[in-house]
Design an enzyme around this catalytic site. Sequence first.
Site, PDB file in Angstrom:
ATOM      1  N   LYS A  55       0.992  -0.891  -0.049  1.00  0.00           N
ATOM      2  CA  LYS A  55       0.272  -0.545   0.245  1.00  0.00           C
ATOM      3  C   LYS A  55       0.714   1.056  -0.104  1.00  0.00           C
ATOM      4  O   LYS A  55       0.424   2.074  -0.330  1.00  0.00           O
ATOM      5  CB  LYS A  55      -0.960  -0.058   1.171  1.00  0.00           C
ATOM      6  N   GLN A  99      -4.680  -1.485   9.320  1.00  0.00           N
ATOM      7  CA  GLN A  99      -4.568  -2.592   9.405  1.00  0.00           C
ATOM      8  C   GLN A  99      -5.258  -3.932  10.229  1.00  0.00           C
ATOM      9  O   GLN A  99      -4.930  -4.108  10.598  1.00  0.00           O
ATOM     10  CB  GLN A  99      -3.043  -2.765   8.326  1.00  0.00           C
ATOM     11  N   ASP A 122     -11.002   2.719   3.654  1.00  0.00           N
ATOM     12  CA  ASP A 122     -11.383   1.893   3.731  1.00  0.00           C
ATOM     13  C   ASP A 122     -13.366   1.714   3.588  1.00  0.00           C
ATOM     14  O   ASP A 122     -14.082   0.666   3.544  1.00  0.00           O
ATOM     15  CB  ASP A 122     -11.270   0.275   5.378  1.00  0.00           C
TER      16      ASP A 122
END
Length: 298
Positions: A55, A99, A122
């Site tokens: 990422k 994460q 997200d």
Amino acid sequence: MTDAKIIDGKAFSEKLVTQVAAEVEVFAKATGQVPGLAVVLVGENPASQVYVRNKSERTTAAGMRSIEHRLDCDTDEASLLALIETLNQDDMVDGILVQLPLPDQINADAVINAIRPDKDVDGFHVVNAGLLATGQESLVPCTPFGCLLLLRDQLGDLSGLHAVVVGRSNIVGKPMAQLLLGESCTVTIAHSRTKDVESLCQQADILVAAVGRPEMITDVHVKKGATVIDVGINRVPAPERGEGKFRLTGDVDFDAAAKKAGAITPVPGGVGPMTIACLLRNTLVAAARRHGVTIGKI
Ligand code: NDP
């Protein structure tokens, strides 16, 4: 042999990232700064470390700023919430991603819901989930959004098609179903308690597998000509590659399903690359909304 079209998520994602990078330049000219994505990793889960590294590299390659925070596996919830609050207040941070999975001592829902909804790239915050469910502008979870872009590219107008989503997680199955409903599909959601998953799947024009069970979906689940989207990423032993070796496989038995599908995503190279591309897009979208900059629609 198969006549199914193999949907190339890698090629599609590269086009999307190129488009994002071009819009980042426009954003930078308008604001004098580039979008910033903060990624928080708690602990040393090897798969999470790989995801976070990818990422960060892709964020930088798209011309954005990547900010990484790596915390010890014994970090407590209060410390993580304090970091989230700092990132919420930081004007140079446009997107925040924590994460998952988090260690057991931390409540993931509490952390996700502490992120400012307009920085929640997200799309997991309850506010974004609610906005999506009610058809309002939101930040949409990256993996299902990537699936939707592939489906639109493949099929054009999805209206009236019967979509069966196997899996009802908050991060894939449920938002996938909401997005397909938003496209005027008729949506069925199957899960571990569903009776006769097979016959439901056989009715699907669009079949999305997000189960976490290697190659569970086979030819018997697929209606002739259906479009099959395999979200699964499973690491399974591959003794043919040598002792202790693994290979990646999806939730769909590709060779079997491809005999009947009209189009199908492979693993790897299908949905996976779309997830990161959509994360970059969401970061740009979050930055553009906060700074009042107009960017193109996709
Ligand atoms: P979860 O484990 O959170 O959810 C799995 C879902 O599948 C649950 O709703 C479960 O039902 C359902 N399920 C389990 N077994 C069956 C069964 N036998 N029949 C029908 N339904 C079943 O997984 P995620 O949604 O997080 O992920 C799904 C897959 O997608 C995984 O392989 C994951 O690795 C992959 N993934 C890939 C991403 C990418 O970038 N490509 C990103 C995120 C995930 P119930 O709710 O009843 O338990």
